[in-house]
Design a protein around this motif. Structure first.
Motif, PDB file in Angstrom:
ATOM      1  N   PRO A   9      35.269  41.482 -31.705  1.00  0.00           N
ATOM      2  CA  PRO A   9      34.073  40.677 -31.424  1.00  0.00           C
ATOM      3  C   PRO A   9      33.288  40.342 -32.688  1.00  0.00           C
ATOM      4  CG  PRO A   9      33.803  42.907 -30.577  1.00  0.00           C
ATOM      5  CD  PRO A   9      35.213  42.794 -31.058  1.00  0.00           C
ATOM      6  N   ASP A  10      33.325  41.235 -33.649  1.00  0.00           N
ATOM      7  CA  ASP A  10      32.617  41.023 -34.915  1.00  0.00           C
ATOM      8  C   ASP A  10      33.517  41.449 -36.064  1.00  0.00           C
ATOM      9  OD1 ASP A  10      30.277  42.086 -32.852  1.00  0.00           O
ATOM     10  OD2 ASP A  10      29.627  40.434 -34.140  1.00  0.00           O
ATOM     11  N   LEU A  11      33.387  40.730 -37.178  1.00  0.00           N
ATOM     12  CA  LEU A  11      34.199  41.036 -38.349  1.00  0.00           C
ATOM     13  C   LEU A  11      33.400  40.685 -39.586  1.00  0.00           C
ATOM     14  CD1 LEU A  11      37.022  41.916 -39.289  1.00  0.00           C
ATOM     15  CD2 LEU A  11      37.776  39.562 -39.006  1.00  0.00           C
ATOM     16  N   ILE A  12      33.311  41.639 -40.501  1.00  0.00           N
ATOM     17  CA  ILE A  12      32.604  41.400 -41.768  1.00  0.00           C
ATOM     18  C   ILE A  12      33.618  41.588 -42.893  1.00  0.00           C
ATOM     19  CG2 ILE A  12      30.740  42.126 -43.301  1.00  0.00           C
ATOM     20  CD1 ILE A  12      29.268  43.172 -40.832  1.00  0.00           C
ATOM     21  N   LEU A  13      33.709  40.589 -43.757  1.00  0.00           N
ATOM     22  CA  LEU A  13      34.686  40.608 -44.845  1.00  0.00           C
ATOM     23  C   LEU A  13      34.013  40.330 -46.180  1.00  0.00           C
ATOM     24  CD1 LEU A  13      37.453  38.291 -43.324  1.00  0.00           C
ATOM     25  CD2 LEU A  13      37.460  40.790 -43.360  1.00  0.00           C
ATOM     26  N   GLN A  14      34.659  40.804 -47.232  1.00  0.00           N
ATOM     27  CA  GLN A  14      34.293  40.361 -48.571  1.00  0.00           C
ATOM     28  C   GLN A  14      35.090  39.106 -48.882  1.00  0.00           C
ATOM     29  OE1 GLN A  14      31.320  42.449 -49.158  1.00  0.00           O
ATOM     30  NE2 GLN A  14      32.036  41.542 -51.079  1.00  0.00           N
ATOM     31  N   GLU A  15      34.488  38.229 -49.627  1.00  0.00           N
ATOM     32  CA  GLU A  15      35.178  37.010 -50.041  1.00  0.00           C
ATOM     33  C   GLU A  15      36.527  37.372 -50.655  1.00  0.00           C
ATOM     34  OE1 GLU A  15      32.728  34.756 -52.718  1.00  0.00           O
ATOM     35  OE2 GLU A  15      33.236  32.893 -51.691  1.00  0.00           O
ATOM     36  N   GLY A  16      37.549  36.621 -50.278  1.00  0.00           N
ATOM     37  CA  GLY A  16      38.884  36.867 -50.823  1.00  0.00           C
ATOM     38  C   GLY A  16      39.772  37.680 -49.910  1.00  0.00           C
ATOM     39  N   ALA A  17      39.174  38.344 -48.912  1.00  0.00           N
ATOM     40  CA  ALA A  17      39.972  39.173 -48.008  1.00  0.00           C
ATOM     41  C   ALA A  17      40.695  38.303 -46.985  1.00  0.00           C
ATOM     42  CB  ALA A  17      39.067  40.188 -47.302  1.00  0.00           C
ATOM     43  N   GLY A  83      31.019  32.165 -39.330  1.00  0.00           N
ATOM     44  CA  GLY A  83      30.719  31.482 -38.076  1.00  0.00           C
ATOM     45  C   GLY A  83      31.414  32.204 -36.942  1.00  0.00           C
ATOM     46  N   VAL A  84      31.510  31.513 -35.813  1.00  0.00           N
ATOM     47  CA  VAL A  84      32.159  32.094 -34.647  1.00  0.00           C
ATOM     48  C   VAL A  84      33.474  31.360 -34.403  1.00  0.00           C
ATOM     49  CG1 VAL A  84      31.954  32.688 -32.207  1.00  0.00           C
ATOM     50  CG2 VAL A  84      29.907  32.603 -33.643  1.00  0.00           C
ATOM     51  N   TYR A  85      34.523  32.134 -34.190  1.00  0.00           N
ATOM     52  CA  TYR A  85      35.843  31.572 -33.902  1.00  0.00           C
ATOM     53  C   TYR A  85      36.144  31.769 -32.428  1.00  0.00           C
ATOM     54  CZ  TYR A  85      36.509  30.967 -38.848  1.00  0.00           C
ATOM     55  OH  TYR A  85      36.359  30.540 -40.148  1.00  0.00           O
ATOM     56  N   PHE A  86      36.444  30.663 -31.758  1.00  0.00           N
ATOM     57  CA  PHE A  86      36.759  30.690 -30.333  1.00  0.00           C
ATOM     58  C   PHE A  86      38.201  30.300 -30.113  1.00  0.00           C
ATOM     59  CE2 PHE A  86      32.643  31.284 -28.429  1.00  0.00           C
ATOM     60  CZ  PHE A  86      31.727  30.658 -29.257  1.00  0.00           C
ATOM     61  N   THR A  96      39.399  27.431 -20.624  1.00  0.00           N
ATOM     62  CA  THR A  96      38.509  28.594 -20.496  1.00  0.00           C
ATOM     63  C   THR A  96      38.379  29.217 -21.870  1.00  0.00           C
ATOM     64  OG1 THR A  96      39.207  29.000 -18.220  1.00  0.00           O
ATOM     65  CG2 THR A  96      38.143  30.820 -19.379  1.00  0.00           C
ATOM     66  N   PHE A  97      37.126  29.467 -22.258  1.00  0.00           N
ATOM     67  CA  PHE A  97      36.857  29.995 -23.596  1.00  0.00           C
ATOM     68  C   PHE A  97      36.764  31.513 -23.586  1.00  0.00           C
ATOM     69  CE2 PHE A  97      35.743  26.632 -26.662  1.00  0.00           C
ATOM     70  CZ  PHE A  97      35.904  25.530 -25.842  1.00  0.00           C
ATOM     71  N   GLY A  98      37.199  32.120 -24.695  1.00  0.00           N
ATOM     72  CA  GLY A  98      36.904  33.512 -24.943  1.00  0.00           C
ATOM     73  C   GLY A  98      35.477  33.659 -25.436  1.00  0.00           C
ATOM     74  N   GLU A  99      35.061  34.903 -25.639  1.00  0.00           N
ATOM     75  CA  GLU A  99      33.684  35.154 -26.052  1.00  0.00           C
ATOM     76  C   GLU A  99      33.476  35.010 -27.552  1.00  0.00           C
ATOM     77  OE1 GLU A  99      32.349  37.936 -22.292  1.00  0.00           O
ATOM     78  OE2 GLU A  99      31.971  38.630 -24.327  1.00  0.00           O
ATOM     79  N   GLY A 100      34.549  34.802 -28.267  1.00  0.00           N
ATOM     80  CA  GLY A 100      34.430  34.505 -29.684  1.00  0.00           C
ATOM     81  C   GLY A 100      34.490  35.727 -30.577  1.00  0.00           C
ATOM     82  N   THR A 101      34.826  35.483 -31.841  1.00  0.00           N
ATOM     83  CA  THR A 101      34.753  36.486 -32.898  1.00  0.00           C
ATOM     84  C   THR A 101      33.742  35.993 -33.918  1.00  0.00           C
ATOM     85  OG1 THR A 101      37.034  37.274 -32.680  1.00  0.00           O
ATOM     86  CG2 THR A 101      35.980  37.556 -34.835  1.00  0.00           C
ATOM     87  N   GLN A 102      32.684  36.785 -34.127  1.00  0.00           N
ATOM     88  CA  GLN A 102      31.671  36.443 -35.121  1.00  0.00           C
ATOM     89  C   GLN A 102      32.151  36.931 -36.478  1.00  0.00           C
ATOM     90  OE1 GLN A 102      28.112  35.089 -34.767  1.00  0.00           O
ATOM     91  NE2 GLN A 102      28.643  34.879 -36.927  1.00  0.00           N
TER      92      GLN A 102
ATOM     93  N   LYS B  40      24.159  33.977 -25.808  1.00  0.00           N
ATOM     94  CA  LYS B  40      25.179  34.898 -26.325  1.00  0.00           C
ATOM     95  C   LYS B  40      26.414  34.146 -26.811  1.00  0.00           C
ATOM     96  CE  LYS B  40      23.783  38.815 -23.530  1.00  0.00           C
ATOM     97  NZ  LYS B  40      24.135  39.780 -22.487  1.00  0.00           N
ATOM     98  N   LYS B  41      26.281  32.843 -26.941  1.00  0.00           N
ATOM     99  CA  LYS B  41      27.334  31.970 -27.481  1.00  0.00           C
ATOM    100  C   LYS B  41      28.481  31.728 -26.493  1.00  0.00           C
ATOM    101  CE  LYS B  41      25.907  31.619 -31.906  1.00  0.00           C
ATOM    102  NZ  LYS B  41      25.677  30.356 -32.598  1.00  0.00           N
ATOM    103  N   PHE B  42      28.337  32.185 -25.251  1.00  0.00           N
ATOM    104  CA  PHE B  42      29.425  31.997 -24.307  1.00  0.00           C
ATOM    105  C   PHE B  42      29.462  30.546 -23.844  1.00  0.00           C
ATOM    106  CE2 PHE B  42      32.775  33.221 -21.776  1.00  0.00           C
ATOM    107  CZ  PHE B  42      32.576  32.936 -20.438  1.00  0.00           C
ATOM    108  N   LEU B  43      30.628  29.919 -23.943  1.00  0.00           N
ATOM    109  CA  LEU B  43      30.818  28.511 -23.564  1.00  0.00           C
ATOM    110  C   LEU B  43      31.439  28.430 -22.183  1.00  0.00           C
ATOM    111  CD1 LEU B  43      32.092  27.061 -26.889  1.00  0.00           C
ATOM    112  CD2 LEU B  43      30.581  25.786 -25.376  1.00  0.00           C
ATOM    113  N   LYS B  44      30.753  27.704 -21.292  1.00  0.00           N
ATOM    114  CA  LYS B  44      31.244  27.621 -19.916  1.00  0.00           C
ATOM    115  C   LYS B  44      31.264  26.155 -19.477  1.00  0.00           C
ATOM    116  CE  LYS B  44      30.550  30.157 -15.589  1.00  0.00           C
ATOM    117  NZ  LYS B  44      31.310  29.320 -14.763  1.00  0.00           N
TER     118      LYS B  44
END
Lengths: 107, 114
Positions: A9-17, A83-86, A96-102, B40-44
């Motif tokens: 659900p969440d991911l924090i990276l250093q530039e270049g990773a 950003g958020v990846y869906f 149908t969308f997932g909840e995303g990865t921030q 919460k960014k949920f797209l519906k």
């Protein structure tokens, strides 16, 4: 209806990773897309990939349709990748969308 | 050249008011959509029209009424706005090419109900 699960659900990276984002589907899909929602809120099409592998610059995606999952690879991440990846999937004209990865990429 | 455009980009209004959001696509697509993205960014998905005909109507309060004057336009009218309607509303259109069905999104309209 179809369920779409994204991880992490969440991911924090250093530039270049490098990173891998995953999307699992509860049922088979005929259409599958990956999107990036940038910090300004725009939804940008990354890949249309119901099966197989595609690459676009530092991004690539692989979908294993028989196992109902898709992976998005980001290599040499940059701060502009934040950003958020869906992922979104479905059949016919419905997605149908997932909840995303921030994703946060720090300099 | 903007493929899918929405107006307005921001909309701030009082509870109880009626407002409309407009969407236009210049891609020549037959199918258009309205989506709601909550805090919460949920797209519906809310609605979908194909060639001016309603084909998807999710469980949305009937205060929301889509209207498609032609296949390039899909507008969303909202009556008696409530606080819970505050969200970002996205319009999208569907491009079909052979087996490919790919959706393209507009820039979104951020609705704030006070």
């Amino acid at each position: 209806g179809i369920q779409v699960e994204q991880s992490p659900p969440d991911l924090i990276l250093q530039e270049g990773a490098n990173s891998t984002l995953r999307c699992n589907f509860s049922d088979s899909v005929n259409n599958l897309q990956w999107f990036h929602q940038n910090p300004w809120g725009q939804l940008i099409n990354l890949f249309y990939i119901p099966s197989g592998t595609k690459q676009n610059g530092r991004l690539s995606a692989t979908t294993v349709a028989t196992e109902r999952y898709s992976l998005l690879y980001i290599s040499s991440s940059q701060t502009t990748d934040s950003g958020v990846y869906f992922c979104a999937g479905g059949s016919g004209s419905r997605l149908t969308f997932g909840e995303g990865t921030q994703l946060t990429v720090n300099p | 050249d903007t493929a899918v455009s929405q107006t307005p980009k921001y909309l701030v209004t009082q509870m109880g008011n009626d407002k409309s959001i407009k969407c236009e696509q210049n891609l020549g697509h037959d199918t258009m959509y309205w989506y709601k993205q909550d805090s919460k960014k949920f797209l519906k998905i809310m609605f979908s029209y194909n060639n001016k005909e309603l084909i998807i109507n999710e469980t949305v309060p009937n205060r929301f009424s889509p209207k498609s004057p032609d296949k390039a336009h899909l507008n969303l009218h909202i009556n008696s706005l409530e606080l819970g309607d505050s969200a970002v509303y996205f319009c999208a259109s569907l491009g079909r090419e052979g087996l490919i069905n790919e959706q393209f999104f507009g820039p979104g309209t951020r609705l704030t109900v006070l």
